[in-house]
Design a protein around this motif. Structure first.
Motif, PDB file in Angstrom:
ATOM      1  N   PRO A  26       0.824  -1.218   0.000  1.00 42.55           N
ATOM      2  CA  PRO A  26       0.000   0.000   0.000  1.00 42.55           C
ATOM      3  C   PRO A  26       0.854   1.263   0.000  1.00 42.55           C
ATOM      4  CG  PRO A  26      -0.844  -1.592   1.575  1.00 42.55           C
ATOM      5  CD  PRO A  26       0.488  -2.111   1.120  1.00 42.55           C
ATOM      6  N   HIS A  27       0.397   2.303  -0.739  1.00 42.30           N
ATOM      7  CA  HIS A  27       1.017   3.629  -0.769  1.00 42.30           C
ATOM      8  C   HIS A  27       2.457   3.600  -1.265  1.00 42.30           C
ATOM      9  CE1 HIS A  27      -2.570   4.528   1.405  1.00 42.30           C
ATOM     10  NE2 HIS A  27      -2.169   3.947   2.498  1.00 42.30           N
ATOM     11  N   SER A  28       2.774   2.638  -2.088  1.00 41.63           N
ATOM     12  CA  SER A  28       4.143   2.545  -2.607  1.00 41.63           C
ATOM     13  C   SER A  28       4.122   1.990  -4.017  1.00 41.63           C
ATOM     14  CB  SER A  28       4.992   1.643  -1.707  1.00 41.63           C
ATOM     15  OG  SER A  28       6.291   1.495  -2.248  1.00 41.63           O
ATOM     16  N   LEU A  29       5.080   2.433  -4.823  1.00 37.24           N
ATOM     17  CA  LEU A  29       5.248   1.875  -6.156  1.00 37.24           C
ATOM     18  C   LEU A  29       6.157   0.657  -6.131  1.00 37.24           C
ATOM     19  CD1 LEU A  29       5.750   5.131  -8.267  1.00 37.24           C
ATOM     20  CD2 LEU A  29       3.637   4.052  -7.496  1.00 37.24           C
ATOM     21  N   VAL A  30       6.854   0.476  -5.025  1.00 37.30           N
ATOM     22  CA  VAL A  30       7.754  -0.663  -4.865  1.00 37.30           C
ATOM     23  C   VAL A  30       6.933  -1.907  -4.533  1.00 37.30           C
ATOM     24  CG1 VAL A  30       9.650  -1.623  -3.507  1.00 37.30           C
ATOM     25  CG2 VAL A  30       9.663   0.798  -4.127  1.00 37.30           C
ATOM     26  N   THR A  31       7.212  -3.000  -5.224  1.00 36.01           N
ATOM     27  CA  THR A  31       6.548  -4.269  -4.933  1.00 36.01           C
ATOM     28  C   THR A  31       7.549  -5.221  -4.291  1.00 36.01           C
ATOM     29  OG1 THR A  31       7.080  -5.159  -7.114  1.00 36.01           O
ATOM     30  CG2 THR A  31       4.969  -4.019  -6.876  1.00 36.01           C
ATOM     31  N   GLU A  32       7.032  -6.284  -3.695  1.00 38.85           N
ATOM     32  CA  GLU A  32       7.875  -7.321  -3.116  1.00 38.85           C
ATOM     33  C   GLU A  32       7.968  -8.505  -4.065  1.00 38.85           C
ATOM     34  OE1 GLU A  32       7.672  -7.842   1.462  1.00 38.85           O
ATOM     35  OE2 GLU A  32       5.623  -7.432   0.820  1.00 38.85           O
ATOM     36  N   ALA A  33       9.139  -9.105  -4.142  1.00 39.54           N
ATOM     37  CA  ALA A  33       9.313 -10.338  -4.906  1.00 39.54           C
ATOM     38  C   ALA A  33       9.039 -11.501  -3.957  1.00 39.54           C
ATOM     39  CB  ALA A  33      10.729 -10.426  -5.466  1.00 39.54           C
ATOM     40  N   LEU A  34       7.862 -12.080  -4.086  1.00 37.38           N
ATOM     41  CA  LEU A  34       7.424 -13.149  -3.193  1.00 37.38           C
ATOM     42  C   LEU A  34       7.523 -14.502  -3.887  1.00 37.38           C
ATOM     43  CD1 LEU A  34       4.149 -11.451  -1.865  1.00 37.38           C
ATOM     44  CD2 LEU A  34       6.436 -11.368  -0.828  1.00 37.38           C
ATOM     45  N   VAL A  35       7.673 -15.533  -3.092  1.00 37.63           N
ATOM     46  CA  VAL A  35       7.581 -16.897  -3.594  1.00 37.63           C
ATOM     47  C   VAL A  35       6.476 -17.588  -2.805  1.00 37.63           C
ATOM     48  CG1 VAL A  35       8.754 -19.102  -3.893  1.00 37.63           C
ATOM     49  CG2 VAL A  35      10.018 -16.982  -4.247  1.00 37.63           C
ATOM     50  N   ARG A  36       5.485 -18.108  -3.521  1.00 39.80           N
ATOM     51  CA  ARG A  36       4.313 -18.704  -2.865  1.00 39.80           C
ATOM     52  C   ARG A  36       4.061 -20.113  -3.393  1.00 39.80           C
ATOM     53  NH1 ARG A  36       5.000 -15.414   0.575  1.00 39.80           N
ATOM     54  NH2 ARG A  36       3.688 -13.584   1.005  1.00 39.80           N
ATOM     55  N   ASP A  37       3.569 -20.972  -2.491  1.00 42.22           N
ATOM     56  CA  ASP A  37       3.087 -22.284  -2.904  1.00 42.22           C
ATOM     57  C   ASP A  37       1.817 -22.093  -3.717  1.00 42.22           C
ATOM     58  OD1 ASP A  37       5.121 -23.609  -1.502  1.00 42.22           O
ATOM     59  OD2 ASP A  37       3.930 -23.657   0.341  1.00 42.22           O
ATOM     60  N   VAL A  38       1.693 -22.796  -4.833  1.00 34.88           N
ATOM     61  CA  VAL A  38       0.514 -22.663  -5.683  1.00 34.88           C
ATOM     62  C   VAL A  38      -0.043 -24.036  -6.034  1.00 34.88           C
ATOM     63  CG1 VAL A  38       1.135 -20.427  -6.667  1.00 34.88           C
ATOM     64  CG2 VAL A  38       1.956 -22.521  -7.741  1.00 34.88           C
ATOM     65  N   VAL A  39      -1.339 -24.051  -6.282  1.00 28.40           N
ATOM     66  CA  VAL A  39      -2.036 -25.264  -6.701  1.00 28.40           C
ATOM     67  C   VAL A  39      -2.522 -25.052  -8.123  1.00 28.40           C
ATOM     68  CG1 VAL A  39      -3.969 -26.812  -6.228  1.00 28.40           C
ATOM     69  CG2 VAL A  39      -2.748 -25.732  -4.321  1.00 28.40           C
ATOM     70  N   THR A  40      -2.299 -26.035  -8.991  1.00 29.28           N
ATOM     71  CA  THR A  40      -2.756 -25.926 -10.381  1.00 29.28           C
ATOM     72  C   THR A  40      -4.031 -26.746 -10.573  1.00 29.28           C
ATOM     73  OG1 THR A  40      -1.332 -27.779 -11.021  1.00 29.28           O
ATOM     74  CG2 THR A  40      -0.433 -25.546 -11.253  1.00 29.28           C
ATOM     75  N   ASP A  41      -4.713 -26.471 -11.685  1.00 33.09           N
ATOM     76  CA  ASP A  41      -5.922 -27.242 -11.989  1.00 33.09           C
ATOM     77  C   ASP A  41      -5.552 -28.531 -12.713  1.00 33.09           C
ATOM     78  OD1 ASP A  41      -5.336 -26.550 -14.600  1.00 33.09           O
ATOM     79  OD2 ASP A  41      -6.874 -24.994 -14.737  1.00 33.09           O
ATOM     80  N   GLU A  42      -6.556 -29.218 -13.209  1.00 34.89           N
ATOM     81  CA  GLU A  42      -6.342 -30.530 -13.832  1.00 34.89           C
ATOM     82  C   GLU A  42      -5.417 -30.445 -15.050  1.00 34.89           C
ATOM     83  OE1 GLU A  42      -9.209 -29.084 -13.228  1.00 34.89           O
ATOM     84  OE2 GLU A  42      -9.911 -30.227 -11.486  1.00 34.89           O
ATOM     85  N   SER A  43      -5.380 -29.282 -15.715  1.00 32.82           N
ATOM     86  CA  SER A  43      -4.538 -29.136 -16.906  1.00 32.82           C
ATOM     87  C   SER A  43      -3.132 -28.633 -16.575  1.00 32.82           C
ATOM     88  CB  SER A  43      -5.194 -28.175 -17.897  1.00 32.82           C
ATOM     89  OG  SER A  43      -5.255 -26.866 -17.350  1.00 32.82           O
ATOM     90  N   GLY A  44      -2.864 -28.401 -15.297  1.00 28.60           N
ATOM     91  CA  GLY A  44      -1.549 -27.933 -14.884  1.00 28.60           C
ATOM     92  C   GLY A  44      -1.393 -26.428 -14.937  1.00 28.60           C
ATOM     93  N   ALA A  45      -2.515 -25.714 -15.048  1.00 30.53           N
ATOM     94  CA  ALA A  45      -2.474 -24.258 -15.131  1.00 30.53           C
ATOM     95  C   ALA A  45      -2.851 -23.626 -13.798  1.00 30.53           C
ATOM     96  CB  ALA A  45      -3.413 -23.767 -16.221  1.00 30.53           C
ATOM     97  N   PHE A  46      -2.316 -22.439 -13.554  1.00 30.00           N
ATOM     98  CA  PHE A  46      -2.648 -21.692 -12.339  1.00 30.00           C
ATOM     99  C   PHE A  46      -4.139 -21.367 -12.321  1.00 30.00           C
ATOM    100  CE2 PHE A  46      -3.443 -17.534 -10.400  1.00 30.00           C
ATOM    101  CZ  PHE A  46      -3.031 -17.781  -9.100  1.00 30.00           C
ATOM    102  N   SER A  47      -4.744 -21.537 -11.150  1.00 26.76           N
ATOM    103  CA  SER A  47      -6.165 -21.253 -10.988  1.00 26.76           C
ATOM    104  C   SER A  47      -6.369 -20.374  -9.770  1.00 26.76           C
ATOM    105  CB  SER A  47      -6.951 -22.571 -10.824  1.00 26.76           C
ATOM    106  OG  SER A  47      -8.263 -22.315 -10.363  1.00 26.76           O
TER     107      SER A  47
END
Length: 577
Positions: free
Chosen positions: A397-418
């Motif tokens: 919030p209130h900044s143009l700077v973003t954070e480089a995050l690494v997150r666990d993700v779950v994909t759908d049946e086709s292997g794509a991000f959902s």
């Protein structure tokens, strides 16, 4: 000024003939010595004549008000107000801003030199002095595709225009530090005409910062800490203290301003939305905020006037001294700082927050019809991941700077991000819209908060492709289609239908309406985004999205070519190995 006009000016200043205007019962702010002088101020031939008991054809009783030099915004993108230059003037002049240093790299990224010429032409004959900085980074990096590519030879066509102040913010600071010949040629072009080269170097330190300053870069508006501010002042640079609608740095920087370094400190807004301009003002807002934080009011006024004029070599601006332009305003209180009346060139142009001067209508034809895309399909928006962890853009919030995050993700049946399988994470896409290349970059963001819909806009710094965020592909595609149909703008989509939109036909960046109309519609859409689409209430919904594509401000951003790591200035995969 021709010899006849100069003779008349001198005769008026010497008291041999009556002045045009005498402002009596005034408290005149002397920014050279930072003191207030009680008396009368004479104006003639559009210039300041001086203080004294002059005879004049017209007298204005200031009623004990302070007479302050016209305010100068040292760095602003007019396009970010979402209105063309005349309507921008209507918004800021009543707040006491009589001069701006404008960087038109937004429209230049859309239409190149044609866009810059449009801004120059649309800014002439206004009660606002607009000095244009020629964009140095079109595109901002090699990791994206803009509507044009500008080299030093292109900029040379405009460098000698009297309303060109120099070279705009040099955002590719790694190229400068690395001695890139093309970037250095643009800097050399500005220096060859003794014009200013603006900087943009967030988090740059040490020898790289030395190289940046040594190349001839004179300013930086990206400081967000006292350490950054002090580093740049120590290297002879000016620091532009920014208070925009999204990036708000005054709270961090004002405590570092003191009598020893204040001469290198200047105010700017950078990017400010129309409602913010109309309600809170421009540089007058910077003054009020700085004073509320303990800065001496006369020091704040000097930063907003003389310092900016000296930084940009505007010898006729920034002070109420003989021979300088008669740009000034009347305020009753230097702490609350509200412009009661505003004069430009010795003429009353605004009063009680209302513009009185007539404004010309610009010819927008050269910068219309700027959305040119190849049809986008659901396959283009698919984000296939072959790993359980992803690089994610973290919004702050209130900044143009973003954070480089690494997150666990779950994909759908086709292997794509959902999005449905990953609460708190949303899909972000950037669609190239200038040359119908078909480029679509897709990534993931966190902390935007959108649910059940999509948001899209052509205001996407700096290449201004289409950026769209959503929690489902169906609405994202519908949002892209609406953007194309409008010829650029901002849209909110739910269940495949447009809930609200704001057309921005001028380059896909600016409306053909006035700031009041744009502000009203944008505020309505901001409320809808927060209340009906659940966008994070700590964010400016659309402006925040616009900066998710700016690949020169750390840490992660998204371009039409893919995910861009600003720390390494390189494209990186979404999949985190």
């Amino acid at each position: 000024m021709n010899p006849e006009e100069q003779k008349k000016l001198v005769d008026m200043a010497a008291g041999r003939i009556p002045a045009d205007l005498l402002v009596t019962n005034a408290r005149v702010v002397d920014v050279f010595s930072r003191q207030v002088v009680h008396g009368s101020l004479a104006v003639g031939c559009g210039r300041i004549l001086g203080m004294g008991d002059y005879e004049a054809r017209e007298t204005l009783d200031a009623g004990g008000a302070y007479v302050v030099p016209g305010l100068i915004d040292a760095h602003v993108h007019i396009e970010s107000s979402l209105v063309a230059p005349p309507e921008f003037a209507r918004a800021v002049v009543p707040h006491g801003v009589t001069t701006v240093i404008a960087d038109p790299h937004e429209i230049a990224n859309v239409r190149g030199l044609t866009g810059i010429r449009y801004m120059l032409d649309a800014s002439r004959d206004l009660p606002l002095g607009v000095f244009v900085m020629l964009p140095s980074c079109v595109p901002a990096t090699a990791g994206e595709h803009a509507g044009a590519v500008l080299h030093a030879a292109d900029l040379a066509e405009l460098i000698d225009d009297p309303f060109v102040g120099g070279i705009g913010e040099v955002m590719d600071y790694p190229a400068v530090a690395g001695g890139d010949p093309q970037v250095l040629a643009k800097i050399a072009l500005g220096l060859s005409r003794n014009k200013v080269v603006d900087g943009h170097s967030p988090m740059l330190t040490g020898m790289d910062l030395n190289a940046y300053a040594a190349a001839g870069v004179m300013t930086d508006h990206e400081c967000s800490s006292l350490e950054e501010m002090q580093d740049r002042i120590a290297r002879g640079m000016y620091v532009l203290l920014r208070e925009g609608s999204a990036a708000r740095d005054l709270q961090y920087l004002v405590p570092g301003v003191n009598t020893a370094n204040c001469s290198r400190c200047v105010f700017c807004t950078d990017d400010r939305q129309p409602a913010d301009l109309l309600e809170n003002g421009s540089i007058d807002n910077n003054i009020r905020m700085a004073v509320s934080m303990g800065l001496d009011p006369l020091m704040a006024v000097t930063m907003a006037t003389l310092n900016a004029a000296q930084c940009y070599g505007l010898r006729d601006k920034g002070a109420l001294a003989p021979g300088r332009d008669a740009d000034f305003l009347l305020v009753d209180d230097l702490e609350n700082f509200e412009a009661r009346a505003v004069y430009a060139g010795g003429k009353l142009v605004a009063k009680n927050r209302t513009m009185l001067a007539e404004l010309p209508d610009p010819d927008n034809t050269p910068v219309l019809d700027t959305v040119n895309i190849r049809p986008v399909t659901q396959a283009d928006l698919s984000l296939e991941l072959e790993c359980p962890r992803a690089n994610v853009i973290g919004i702050q919030p209130h900044s143009l700077v973003t954070e480089a995050l690494v997150r666990d993700v779950v994909t759908d049946e086709s292997g794509a991000f959902s999005c449905a399988k990953n609460p708190g994470l949303l899909k972000l896409a950037v669609v190239e819209r200038h040359h119908a290349t078909g480029n679509v970059g897709v990534g993931i963001i966190e902390n935007y908060g959108l649910t059940n819909g999509a948001v899209a806009t052509t205001v996407a710094h700096d290449s201004h492709n289409i950026v769209v965020c959503g929690d489902n592909d169906h609405d994202m595609l519908a949002a892209i289609s609406d953007i194309e149909a409008m010829g650029g703008g901002i849209t909110l989509v739910r269940a495949g239908k447009v809930v609200a939109h704001l057309p921005l036909a001028v380059g896909g960046l600016m409306s053909e309406h006035d700031a009041g109309h744009v502000a009203e519609q944008l505020e309505r859409m901001n409320r809808m985004a927060r209340e009906e689409f659940s966008v994070n209430p700590d964010l400016e919904p659309f402006m925040t999205l616009s900066f998710m594509t700016l690949p020169v401000i750390p840490e992660l951003k998204l371009t039409d070519s893919g995910l861009f790591d600003v720390r390494s200035f390189s494209l990186v995969p979404v999949c985190a190995s």
